[in-house]
Design an enzyme around this catalytic site. Structure first.
Site, PDB file in Angstrom:
ATOM      1  N   ASP A  52      10.921  14.632  -9.751  1.00  0.00           N
ATOM      2  CA  ASP A  52       9.795  13.755 -10.046  1.00  0.00           C
ATOM      3  C   ASP A  52      10.367  12.486 -10.677  1.00  0.00           C
ATOM      4  O   ASP A  52      10.973  12.538 -11.753  1.00  0.00           O
ATOM      5  CB  ASP A  52       8.838  14.463 -11.013  1.00  0.00           C
ATOM      6  CG  ASP A  52       7.621  13.626 -11.387  1.00  0.00           C
ATOM      7  OD1 ASP A  52       7.613  12.408 -11.108  1.00  0.00           O
ATOM      8  OD2 ASP A  52       6.685  14.191 -11.990  1.00  0.00           O
ATOM      9  N   SER A  58       6.576  -3.907  -1.249  1.00  0.00           N
ATOM     10  CA  SER A  58       5.568  -3.947  -0.191  1.00  0.00           C
ATOM     11  C   SER A  58       5.246  -5.407   0.070  1.00  0.00           C
ATOM     12  O   SER A  58       5.546  -6.283  -0.756  1.00  0.00           O
ATOM     13  CB  SER A  58       4.304  -3.204  -0.652  1.00  0.00           C
ATOM     14  OG  SER A  58       3.210  -3.451   0.209  1.00  0.00           O
ATOM     15  N   TYR A  68      -2.079  -0.931  -6.991  1.00  0.00           N
ATOM     16  CA  TYR A  68      -0.929  -0.882  -6.094  1.00  0.00           C
ATOM     17  C   TYR A  68      -0.249  -2.250  -6.035  1.00  0.00           C
ATOM     18  O   TYR A  68       0.978  -2.357  -6.144  1.00  0.00           O
ATOM     19  CB  TYR A  68      -1.398  -0.455  -4.706  1.00  0.00           C
ATOM     20  CG  TYR A  68      -0.307  -0.319  -3.680  1.00  0.00           C
ATOM     21  CD1 TYR A  68       0.510   0.807  -3.644  1.00  0.00           C
ATOM     22  CD2 TYR A  68      -0.103  -1.305  -2.726  1.00  0.00           C
ATOM     23  CE1 TYR A  68       1.506   0.938  -2.694  1.00  0.00           C
ATOM     24  CE2 TYR A  68       0.892  -1.189  -1.766  1.00  0.00           C
ATOM     25  CZ  TYR A  68       1.692  -0.058  -1.757  1.00  0.00           C
ATOM     26  OH  TYR A  68       2.680   0.066  -0.805  1.00  0.00           O
ATOM     27  N   LYS A 114       3.638  -3.452  -7.068  1.00  0.00           N
ATOM     28  CA  LYS A 114       4.594  -3.988  -6.099  1.00  0.00           C
ATOM     29  C   LYS A 114       5.040  -5.403  -6.448  1.00  0.00           C
ATOM     30  O   LYS A 114       6.192  -5.770  -6.205  1.00  0.00           O
ATOM     31  CB  LYS A 114       3.992  -3.923  -4.690  1.00  0.00           C
ATOM     32  CG  LYS A 114       3.715  -2.492  -4.221  1.00  0.00           C
ATOM     33  CD  LYS A 114       4.968  -1.616  -4.297  1.00  0.00           C
ATOM     34  CE  LYS A 114       4.733  -0.225  -3.740  1.00  0.00           C
ATOM     35  NZ  LYS A 114       5.956   0.620  -3.783  1.00  0.00           N
TER      36      LYS A 114
END
Length: 284
Positions: free
Chosen positions: A63, A143, A156, A160
């Site tokens: 993890d 991304s 998100y 990024k």
């Protein structure tokens, strides 16, 4: 790093999608690969895949938010293969929904994996790469959402943008140590990231995924549009291999997205012009 044969790569989120594609590409180039992932069943499939390839590999259940587990994985890697040369901080999760509906659990989960997972990978390995003095390379998966804001993906996108910023700074900080850096900025790739909730910890129960609030027809239409722009992970794996060999910093899998980035750049340039005029008018 032109000569990769015999060197070792450590890849998080490596048991599926982009991570697995990177592992395959680097293995084909002659590297020893360590596939770290949180999903035990997926690691089992990787085991069979790489055994069939007669590849030098190691799978580890890790993890990335657990710093002790990352340290233990590094020790296990060195025990098996010696020095690590390439680190791919690739593990990531996604969650969609309006920013006003995002809970603390949502923020903590996404940033914990996408941002702090990268930080943990950097901290675990950077001193190791500096110490052995053989050169190295970090690949941080961001991304296109690290360059353009996407409505409904606030958490998100925040994660990024942060990974892009960290990577840009790392490039300057580590060049003197012969350690290169690439930031992978994919568009839509055929992976399981839209099903990230399968690995969401119970302590971050939070809210539902945005797709769970949609009707069947709306969900199908969105998925069809998304799939239309998807590329295969294998292509991305080869792009990453090329970036490591040529010390290419930005890895853009979907060049067609460039106009969206240019729009953001134009808006910023226009704002500078307006504020320059404002300051000049006031002798600032």
């Amino acid at each position: 790093m032109h000569d990769l044969a015999g060197k070792t790569a450590f890849i998080t989120g490596g048991a599926s999608g982009i991570g697995l594609a990177i592992a395959r590409s680097l293995s084909t180039a002659g590297m020893k690969v360590v596939v770290a992932d949180i999903e035990r069943d997926a690691l089992g499939r990787v085991q069979g895949d790489f055994e069939a390839r007669n590849a030098e590999f190691l799978t580890l259940e890790v993890d990335v938010t657990d710093r002790d587990a990352m340290e233990a994985a590094a020790v296990a890697t060195e025990s098996r293969f010696g020095n690590v040369h390439v680190v791919c901080n690739n593990a990531g999760v996604a969650l969609g929904g309006p920013v006003d509906e995002m809970t603390y659990d949502d923020w903590d989960w996404i940033l914990g994996v996408n941002l702090m997972g990268v930080v943990n990978g950097i901290r675990t390995f950077v001193d190791r790469l500096k110490a052995h003095g053989e050169g190295g390379h970090f690949v941080n998966t961001a991304s296109m959402a690290g360059h353009v804001s996407i409505p409904g993906l606030s958490v998100y996108t925040a994660s990024k943008f942060a990974v892009v910023g960290i990577s840009e700074t790392m490039r300057a900080d580590l060049v003197a140590h012969n350690i290169g850096v690439s930031v992978l900025c994919p568009g839509m790739v055929d992976t399981n990231i839209l099903d990230s909730g399968r690995n969401r910890p119970k302590e971050f129960s939070g809210t539902r995924h945005w797709e769970e609030t949609l009707g069947d027809e709306e969900r199908d239409a969105i998925n069809e549009n998304v799939r239309a722009s998807m590329i295969e992970p294998a292509l991305v794996g080869d792009m990453v291999l090329h970036a490591i060999r040529t010390d290419e910093f930005y890895v853009f899998t979907h060049p067609g997205i460039e106009p969206m980035v240019e729009m953001r750049g134009t808006e910023i340039a226009d704002a500078f012009a307006r504020w320059r005029e404002y300051c000049e008018a006031r002798d600032i």
